[in-house]
Design a protein around this motif. Structure first.
Motif, PDB file in Angstrom:
ATOM      1  N   ALA A  20       0.784  -1.231   0.048  1.00  0.00           N
ATOM      2  CA  ALA A  20      -0.547   0.027   0.167  1.00  0.00           C
ATOM      3  C   ALA A  20       1.116   1.204   0.292  1.00  0.00           C
ATOM      4  O   ALA A  20       0.656   2.277   0.090  1.00  0.00           O
ATOM      5  CB  ALA A  20      -0.782  -0.395   1.451  1.00  0.00           C
ATOM      6  N   LEU A  21       1.883   1.264   1.161  1.00  0.00           N
ATOM      7  CA  LEU A  21       2.706   2.600   1.309  1.00  0.00           C
ATOM      8  C   LEU A  21       3.841   2.152  -0.608  1.00  0.00           C
ATOM      9  O   LEU A  21       3.560   3.379  -1.160  1.00  0.00           O
ATOM     10  CB  LEU A  21       3.822   2.521   1.978  1.00  0.00           C
ATOM     11  N   MET A  22       3.727   1.641  -0.764  1.00  0.00           N
ATOM     12  CA  MET A  22       4.796   1.746  -2.754  1.00  0.00           C
ATOM     13  C   MET A  22       3.588   1.958  -3.039  1.00  0.00           C
ATOM     14  O   MET A  22       4.144   3.180  -4.018  1.00  0.00           O
ATOM     15  CB  MET A  22       4.844   0.010  -3.012  1.00  0.00           C
ATOM     16  N   LEU A  72      -2.263   4.758   7.852  1.00  0.00           N
ATOM     17  CA  LEU A  72      -2.325   3.396   7.077  1.00  0.00           C
ATOM     18  C   LEU A  72      -0.812   3.326   7.565  1.00  0.00           C
ATOM     19  O   LEU A  72      -0.628   1.875   7.948  1.00  0.00           O
ATOM     20  CB  LEU A  72      -2.038   3.253   5.729  1.00  0.00           C
ATOM     21  N   GLU A  73       0.264   4.208   7.387  1.00  0.00           N
ATOM     22  CA  GLU A  73       0.940   3.949   7.224  1.00  0.00           C
ATOM     23  C   GLU A  73       1.824   4.023   8.785  1.00  0.00           C
ATOM     24  O   GLU A  73       2.903   2.707   9.201  1.00  0.00           O
ATOM     25  CB  GLU A  73       1.833   5.208   7.218  1.00  0.00           C
ATOM     26  N   ALA A  74       1.087   4.386   9.968  1.00  0.00           N
ATOM     27  CA  ALA A  74       1.161   4.342  11.505  1.00  0.00           C
ATOM     28  C   ALA A  74       0.908   3.042  12.168  1.00  0.00           C
ATOM     29  O   ALA A  74       1.970   2.162  12.525  1.00  0.00           O
ATOM     30  CB  ALA A  74       0.055   5.597  11.839  1.00  0.00           C
ATOM     31  N   LYS A  75       0.135   2.331  11.077  1.00  0.00           N
ATOM     32  CA  LYS A  75      -0.863   0.605  11.515  1.00  0.00           C
ATOM     33  C   LYS A  75      -2.128   0.160  10.698  1.00  0.00           C
ATOM     34  O   LYS A  75      -2.769   1.188  10.151  1.00  0.00           O
ATOM     35  CB  LYS A  75      -1.185   0.732  12.268  1.00  0.00           C
ATOM     36  N   PHE A  76      -1.473  -0.642   9.835  1.00  0.00           N
ATOM     37  CA  PHE A  76      -2.883  -1.782   9.097  1.00  0.00           C
ATOM     38  C   PHE A  76      -2.945  -2.493   9.989  1.00  0.00           C
ATOM     39  O   PHE A  76      -2.140  -3.745   9.869  1.00  0.00           O
ATOM     40  CB  PHE A  76      -1.645  -2.004   7.652  1.00  0.00           C
ATOM     41  N   PRO A  77      -3.691  -2.580  10.890  1.00  0.00           N
ATOM     42  CA  PRO A  77      -4.366  -3.400  11.865  1.00  0.00           C
ATOM     43  C   PRO A  77      -4.946  -4.373  11.573  1.00  0.00           C
ATOM     44  O   PRO A  77      -5.094  -4.785  10.524  1.00  0.00           O
ATOM     45  CB  PRO A  77      -4.990  -3.001  13.039  1.00  0.00           C
ATOM     46  N   THR A  78      -5.381  -6.067  12.224  1.00  0.00           N
ATOM     47  CA  THR A  78      -5.934  -7.168  11.481  1.00  0.00           C
ATOM     48  C   THR A  78      -7.096  -7.265  11.137  1.00  0.00           C
ATOM     49  O   THR A  78      -7.881  -5.459  11.926  1.00  0.00           O
ATOM     50  CB  THR A  78      -5.055  -8.207  12.621  1.00  0.00           C
ATOM     51  N   ALA A  79      -7.534  -7.281  10.139  1.00  0.00           N
ATOM     52  CA  ALA A  79      -8.651  -7.185   9.447  1.00  0.00           C
ATOM     53  C   ALA A  79      -9.276  -5.781   8.683  1.00  0.00           C
ATOM     54  O   ALA A  79     -10.315  -5.116   8.871  1.00  0.00           O
ATOM     55  CB  ALA A  79     -10.344  -7.599  10.996  1.00  0.00           C
ATOM     56  N   SER A  80      -8.550  -5.307   8.198  1.00  0.00           N
ATOM     57  CA  SER A  80      -8.338  -3.622   8.362  1.00  0.00           C
ATOM     58  C   SER A  80      -8.776  -4.072   6.196  1.00  0.00           C
ATOM     59  O   SER A  80      -7.546  -4.619   5.813  1.00  0.00           O
ATOM     60  CB  SER A  80      -7.192  -2.815   8.623  1.00  0.00           C
TER      61      SER A  80
END
Length: 196
Positions: A133-135, A149-157
């Motif tokens: 995603a960040l790429m 999203l860059e801070a955290k891509f949690p589970t089930a997101s």
């Protein structure tokens, strides 16, 4: 008199658009007796999160032409929960390359997606999904969705990426717009950060 038409420019055809929705598997149990990491199942909170995301996707009217997923147990169970909430089952194409893949490997998988399909759901693992995603989404100042999203891509997101591209093979780094980033905790605070 003469008919007066407002001066509008008509494009011959709309911009081609591809939509890739990245879906990180839901919360799995570290305390399960499974010996292989590949076989680790979801825990109860994970199943709840997966169902909730499916219901939310249905409410938003999200649709998918094709689903591609890691075959790990936590991805298969995440999709089962998601379909339960979504109200219909879409049969995934299992791709072993997605299991614990790097962002670069996932981009190879994206480049090979069926060209006739416009909207694709990919279920996989971190850190690869987040790296992908960040790429793909350029880092522009003030893009709060990308920052979270860059801070955290949690589970089930779920992260929905839009591309002005006619072919999956043409997708390049920085070419996506992040249209949505939805975390379970955004829908149910009890699925909060300590459950990511």
């Amino acid at each position: 008199g003469e008919w007066a038409f407002p001066a509008r420019r008509f494009r011959a055809s709309p911009e081609p658009m591809k939509t890739l929705t990245l879906f990180r598997h839901a919360k799995s149990g570290w305390d399960s007796p499974e010996s292989r990491e590949f076989d680790r199942p979801l825990n109860e909170r994970g199943m709840r999160g997966a169902r909730l995301m499916g219901m939310h996707a249905r409410d938003l009217g999200l649709s998918f032409d094709h689903v591609v997923s890691s075959p790990a147990v936590r991805c298969t169970e995440t999709l089962e929960g998601f379909w339960e909430g979504y109200g219909r089952i879409l049969h995934p194409n299992w791709d072993r390359r997605i299991y614990l893949a790097s962002g670069a490997t996932l981009l190879d998988v994206v480049h090979e997606l069926p060209e006739e399909d416009e909207r694709i759901l990919m279920c996989g693992h971190n850190p690869g999904l987040e790296d992908l995603a960040l790429m793909l989404v350029a880092d522009l100042p003030g893009d709060e969705l990308r920052d979270s999203l860059e801070a955290k891509f949690p589970t089930a997101s779920l992260a929905e990426l839009n591309f002005e591209a006619a072919r999956w093979s043409e997708i390049r780094e920085g070419g996506a717009r992040l249209a949505r980033f939805i975390r379970p905790r955004d829908l149910d605070p009890s699925l909060g950060p300590e459950q990511d």
